[in-house]
Design a protein around this motif. Structure first.
Motif, PDB file in Angstrom:
ATOM      1  N   SER A 162       0.808  -1.212   0.000  1.00  0.00           N
ATOM      2  CA  SER A 162       0.000   0.000   0.000  1.00  0.00           C
ATOM      3  C   SER A 162       0.846   1.269   0.000  1.00  0.00           C
ATOM      4  O   SER A 162       0.358   2.343  -0.362  1.00  0.00           O
ATOM      5  CB  SER A 162      -0.925   0.001   1.222  1.00  0.00           C
ATOM      6  OG  SER A 162      -0.161   0.004   2.422  1.00  0.00           O
ATOM      7  N   LYS A 163       2.096   1.182   0.407  1.00  0.00           N
ATOM      8  CA  LYS A 163       2.987   2.343   0.439  1.00  0.00           C
ATOM      9  C   LYS A 163       3.765   2.502  -0.866  1.00  0.00           C
ATOM     10  O   LYS A 163       4.567   3.423  -0.999  1.00  0.00           O
ATOM     11  CB  LYS A 163       3.978   2.216   1.608  1.00  0.00           C
ATOM     12  CG  LYS A 163       3.325   2.071   2.973  1.00  0.00           C
ATOM     13  CD  LYS A 163       4.391   1.930   4.058  1.00  0.00           C
ATOM     14  CE  LYS A 163       3.770   1.663   5.401  1.00  0.00           C
ATOM     15  NZ  LYS A 163       3.083   0.351   5.465  1.00  0.00           N
ATOM     16  N   GLY A 164       3.551   1.600  -1.808  1.00  0.00           N
ATOM     17  CA  GLY A 164       4.262   1.671  -3.073  1.00  0.00           C
ATOM     18  C   GLY A 164       5.595   0.969  -3.075  1.00  0.00           C
ATOM     19  O   GLY A 164       6.331   1.037  -4.064  1.00  0.00           O
ATOM     20  N   LEU A 165       5.940   0.281  -1.975  1.00  0.00           N
ATOM     21  CA  LEU A 165       7.185  -0.479  -1.939  1.00  0.00           C
ATOM     22  C   LEU A 165       7.052  -1.723  -2.813  1.00  0.00           C
ATOM     23  O   LEU A 165       6.012  -2.391  -2.811  1.00  0.00           O
ATOM     24  CB  LEU A 165       7.535  -0.884  -0.506  1.00  0.00           C
ATOM     25  CG  LEU A 165       7.794   0.256   0.477  1.00  0.00           C
ATOM     26  CD1 LEU A 165       8.059  -0.304   1.872  1.00  0.00           C
ATOM     27  CD2 LEU A 165       8.955   1.126   0.023  1.00  0.00           C
ATOM     28  N   VAL A 166       8.121  -2.035  -3.546  1.00  0.00           N
ATOM     29  CA  VAL A 166       8.092  -3.157  -4.488  1.00  0.00           C
ATOM     30  C   VAL A 166       8.867  -4.330  -3.897  1.00  0.00           C
ATOM     31  O   VAL A 166      10.031  -4.194  -3.505  1.00  0.00           O
ATOM     32  CB  VAL A 166       8.718  -2.745  -5.833  1.00  0.00           C
ATOM     33  CG1 VAL A 166       8.616  -3.892  -6.837  1.00  0.00           C
ATOM     34  CG2 VAL A 166       8.028  -1.507  -6.384  1.00  0.00           C
ATOM     35  N   TYR A 167       8.217  -5.489  -3.828  1.00  0.00           N
ATOM     36  CA  TYR A 167       8.806  -6.704  -3.283  1.00  0.00           C
ATOM     37  C   TYR A 167       9.164  -7.628  -4.443  1.00  0.00           C
ATOM     38  O   TYR A 167       8.318  -7.934  -5.292  1.00  0.00           O
ATOM     39  CB  TYR A 167       7.830  -7.408  -2.339  1.00  0.00           C
ATOM     40  CG  TYR A 167       7.519  -6.627  -1.086  1.00  0.00           C
ATOM     41  CD1 TYR A 167       7.959  -7.074   0.165  1.00  0.00           C
ATOM     42  CD2 TYR A 167       6.772  -5.445  -1.138  1.00  0.00           C
ATOM     43  CE1 TYR A 167       7.677  -6.357   1.325  1.00  0.00           C
ATOM     44  CE2 TYR A 167       6.493  -4.716   0.015  1.00  0.00           C
ATOM     45  CZ  TYR A 167       6.941  -5.186   1.241  1.00  0.00           C
ATOM     46  OH  TYR A 167       6.666  -4.457   2.382  1.00  0.00           O
ATOM     47  N   VAL A 168      10.422  -8.093  -4.457  1.00  0.00           N
ATOM     48  CA  VAL A 168      10.892  -8.972  -5.538  1.00  0.00           C
ATOM     49  C   VAL A 168      11.518 -10.211  -4.922  1.00  0.00           C
ATOM     50  O   VAL A 168      12.492 -10.117  -4.162  1.00  0.00           O
ATOM     51  CB  VAL A 168      11.923  -8.250  -6.424  1.00  0.00           C
ATOM     52  CG1 VAL A 168      12.373  -9.174  -7.547  1.00  0.00           C
ATOM     53  CG2 VAL A 168      11.349  -6.958  -6.986  1.00  0.00           C
ATOM     54  N   ALA A 169      10.966 -11.383  -5.253  1.00  0.00           N
ATOM     55  CA  ALA A 169      11.533 -12.652  -4.785  1.00  0.00           C
ATOM     56  C   ALA A 169      12.665 -13.059  -5.713  1.00  0.00           C
ATOM     57  O   ALA A 169      12.475 -13.177  -6.921  1.00  0.00           O
ATOM     58  CB  ALA A 169      10.449 -13.726  -4.761  1.00  0.00           C
ATOM     59  N   ASP A 170      13.854 -13.230  -5.146  1.00  0.00           N
ATOM     60  CA  ASP A 170      15.017 -13.620  -5.936  1.00  0.00           C
ATOM     61  C   ASP A 170      15.352 -15.077  -5.636  1.00  0.00           C
ATOM     62  O   ASP A 170      15.753 -15.432  -4.534  1.00  0.00           O
ATOM     63  CB  ASP A 170      16.208 -12.725  -5.616  1.00  0.00           C
ATOM     64  CG  ASP A 170      17.313 -12.836  -6.647  1.00  0.00           C
ATOM     65  OD1 ASP A 170      17.797 -13.971  -6.867  1.00  0.00           O
ATOM     66  OD2 ASP A 170      17.701 -11.807  -7.224  1.00  0.00           O
TER      67      ASP A 170
ATOM     68  N   PHE B  99      13.814  -8.820  -2.026  1.00  0.00           N
ATOM     69  CA  PHE B  99      14.202  -7.417  -2.057  1.00  0.00           C
ATOM     70  C   PHE B  99      12.970  -6.548  -1.807  1.00  0.00           C
ATOM     71  O   PHE B  99      11.885  -6.842  -2.309  1.00  0.00           O
ATOM     72  CB  PHE B  99      14.795  -7.047  -3.419  1.00  0.00           C
ATOM     73  CG  PHE B  99      16.166  -7.602  -3.675  1.00  0.00           C
ATOM     74  CD1 PHE B  99      17.288  -6.850  -3.382  1.00  0.00           C
ATOM     75  CD2 PHE B  99      16.332  -8.865  -4.215  1.00  0.00           C
ATOM     76  CE1 PHE B  99      18.558  -7.354  -3.631  1.00  0.00           C
ATOM     77  CE2 PHE B  99      17.587  -9.374  -4.466  1.00  0.00           C
ATOM     78  CZ  PHE B  99      18.716  -8.613  -4.170  1.00  0.00           C
ATOM     79  N   ILE B 100      13.150  -5.456  -1.077  1.00  0.00           N
ATOM     80  CA  ILE B 100      12.083  -4.485  -0.853  1.00  0.00           C
ATOM     81  C   ILE B 100      12.623  -3.140  -1.325  1.00  0.00           C
ATOM     82  O   ILE B 100      13.515  -2.562  -0.709  1.00  0.00           O
ATOM     83  CB  ILE B 100      11.678  -4.420   0.628  1.00  0.00           C
ATOM     84  CG1 ILE B 100      11.327  -5.817   1.145  1.00  0.00           C
ATOM     85  CG2 ILE B 100      10.490  -3.472   0.811  1.00  0.00           C
ATOM     86  CD1 ILE B 100      11.133  -5.874   2.646  1.00  0.00           C
ATOM     87  N   ILE B 101      12.080  -2.629  -2.422  1.00  0.00           N
ATOM     88  CA  ILE B 101      12.643  -1.462  -3.101  1.00  0.00           C
ATOM     89  C   ILE B 101      11.716  -0.267  -2.957  1.00  0.00           C
ATOM     90  O   ILE B 101      10.521  -0.348  -3.262  1.00  0.00           O
ATOM     91  CB  ILE B 101      12.881  -1.757  -4.589  1.00  0.00           C
ATOM     92  CG1 ILE B 101      13.782  -2.980  -4.751  1.00  0.00           C
ATOM     93  CG2 ILE B 101      13.476  -0.552  -5.297  1.00  0.00           C
ATOM     94  CD1 ILE B 101      13.874  -3.480  -6.176  1.00  0.00           C
TER      95      ILE B 101
ATOM     96  N   ILE C 220      14.454  -9.169   3.037  1.00  0.00           N
ATOM     97  CA  ILE C 220      14.071 -10.256   3.932  1.00  0.00           C
ATOM     98  C   ILE C 220      15.025 -11.387   3.587  1.00  0.00           C
ATOM     99  O   ILE C 220      14.938 -11.986   2.518  1.00  0.00           O
ATOM    100  CB  ILE C 220      12.606 -10.669   3.733  1.00  0.00           C
ATOM    101  CG1 ILE C 220      11.692  -9.483   4.018  1.00  0.00           C
ATOM    102  CG2 ILE C 220      12.254 -11.843   4.637  1.00  0.00           C
ATOM    103  CD1 ILE C 220      10.219  -9.764   3.767  1.00  0.00           C
ATOM    104  N   ARG C 221      15.961 -11.664   4.482  1.00  0.00           N
ATOM    105  CA  ARG C 221      17.103 -12.513   4.160  1.00  0.00           C
ATOM    106  C   ARG C 221      16.959 -13.926   4.721  1.00  0.00           C
ATOM    107  O   ARG C 221      16.405 -14.124   5.807  1.00  0.00           O
ATOM    108  CB  ARG C 221      18.381 -11.882   4.707  1.00  0.00           C
ATOM    109  CG  ARG C 221      18.686 -10.508   4.148  1.00  0.00           C
ATOM    110  CD  ARG C 221      19.622  -9.738   5.045  1.00  0.00           C
ATOM    111  NE  ARG C 221      19.007  -9.504   6.361  1.00  0.00           N
ATOM    112  CZ  ARG C 221      19.611  -8.850   7.356  1.00  0.00           C
ATOM    113  NH1 ARG C 221      20.832  -8.386   7.191  1.00  0.00           N
ATOM    114  NH2 ARG C 221      18.989  -8.674   8.510  1.00  0.00           N
TER     115      ARG C 221
END
Length: 434
Positions: A130-138, A145-147, A157-158
């Motif tokens: 909701s805040k516009g943060l982009v989550y990418v599963a690598d 990654f949280i961009i 998130i490691r």
């Protein structure tokens, strides 16, 4: 005889001296050249490490090309966490033999993986909170990654710290900013709260969870299980398995409507309609909120409108269906009837607007389109021009063209009539006296 011998000895000495001087001069020249070369090499500045530069302005990239009204615009790209290039350029000091003998830690052993500036290596699933943060599963980094696309800050998130991962695939976020992460190696879907703390997990019925999607209206969580050739539907709150879509246990051989061959991606529109990429069958299948098959579109081929291993899928605000094709490296946009509207991509490659092993796509409420590629390890950002915006842009363009045409007509009408000009090289006729 003695005179000849004496002269011969003098000649050989002179010849030897000439040879020695020649060798000395050659060595001096070589050394001077080497010193000059070293100096020149030292004076040549090393290439600066940092973000990649391009020989063109990628923000001018649009699809389709002018004079058509643009429907997709390139915005930017991300490749991972920001790095202090001055620090990474320094070489690490090696431990001496005394340090090793005394049992001291080497630089590698002192290295703290928590501080390592990870770069994307195998990004796959994408989700936006909701805040516009982009989550990418690598998948290959083994984390999420949280961009922040505004500040360019990156969190993670490691694996081994905030969570334990095996092989992360998909991500999805609900309206409470709960994060769902599918992991094919440990056969789970992990659930994180808004603080990125693990608060639950799903294991029931899962073998190889990949794509995820959440129907926030009906409170359904859709999980694509690639190995089982099924889409599993869970209650998004109780996490209980409700039903399965597709016939399992057929080793990706089924081609009948409503069944799958190694499905990968899933998306849900505002009406609760479900879209699934049937990867091995090179098609998209559509179901209603109850899991009933509606229709399918797509077939194997090379070129726009065809599929060659479709994977990621998303639905925009106008109900158009976006499909990421891995083999063709093409992002294609279809209407609900399966007609191709446009496509994005200028070929295989790592330049902006190109793709290399394209796998993921997601669209947020601000009409930003995100894509992931596995070979360059990259997240690209585009802007979708909605139907309403495109219609307004077309009206404005047509009005400008009409005004330009009117100006040309007015200029042509007000131009003075051209006077007759005597042919070059001829004199005017002389009048004769009466």
């Amino acid at each position: 005889m003695h005179s000849f011998l004496y002269k011969s000895i003098r000649f050989r000495k002179a010849l030897g001296l000439v040879v020695l001087l020649s060798v000395f001069a050659t060595l001096m020249t070589a050394n001077a050249y080497a010193d000059k070369k070293k100096k020149k090499k030292a004076e040549t500045p090393a290439p600066e490490a940092g973000p990649r530069k391009f020989g063109f302005d990628p923000t001018k990239l649009v699809w389709p090309s002018p004079p058509n009204v643009a429907r997709v615009k390139w915005v930017s790209y991300f490749a991972g966490q920001k790095i202090d290039y001055t620090q990474t350029a320094k070489s690490k000091a090696k431990a001496s033999w005394m340090d090793r003998l005394a049992g001291g830690q080497t630089e590698e052993e002192k290295f703290n993986p928590k501080d390592f500036p990870y770069q994307m290596i195998g990004p796959y699933g994408i989700a936006i909170d909701s805040k516009g943060l982009v989550y990418v599963a690598d998948q290959r980094v083994g984390g999420v990654f949280i961009i922040n696309t505004e500040t360019l800050d990156v969190q993670m998130i490691r694996n081994g710290y905030e969570a334990h991962f095996g092989w992360v695939n998909g991500v999805a976020i609900d309206d409470d900013d709960r994060l769902f992460v599918s992991d094919g190696k440990i056969h789970k879907v992990l659930i994180f709260n808004a603080k990125h703390e693990v608060e639950g997990q799903i294991t029931e019925g899962l073998e190889d969870p990949v794509g995820l999607a959440i129907d926030t209206t009906n409170r359904f969580l859709y999980v694509v299980d690639t190995q089982q050739d099924q889409v599993l539907v869970y209650d998004a709150d109780s996490l209980k398995l409700l039903r399965r879509i597709g016939t399992g246990g057929k080793n990706h051989f089924l081609t009948t409507p409503g069944d799958f061959g190694a499905p990968q991606g899933v998306a849900v529109d505002a009406e609760g309609t479900v879209y699934v990429t049937d990867t091995m069958n090179n098609r998209v299948e559509i179901f209603d909120a109850d899991g009933n098959f509606i229709r399918e579109f797509g077939k194997n081929g090379d070129g726009p409108g065809y599929f060659a291993r479709p994977k990621g899928i998303a639905v925009d605000a106008d109900g158009h269906i976006w499909v990421a094709d891995q083999v063709q490296d093409r992002l294609q946009v279809f209407n609900r009837e399966g007609q191709l509207l446009t496509f994005v991509g200028t070929g295989h490659g790592e330049l902006p607007g190109q793709f290399k092993t394209l796998v993921g796509v997601a669209i947020d409420k601000h009409n930003r389109v995100f894509t992931t590629e596995q070979e360059p390890g990259r997240l690209q950002v585009f802007r979708y021009v909605t139907d309403a915006e495109a219609a307004a842009a077309k009206v404005k363009r047509d009005e400008e063209l009409q005004r330009a045409a009117e100006r040309r007509q007015k200029a042509a009408a007000s131009a003075p009539e051209s006077k007759s000009v005597e042919p070059v090289g001829q004199k005017p006729a002389e009048s004769k006296p009466n």
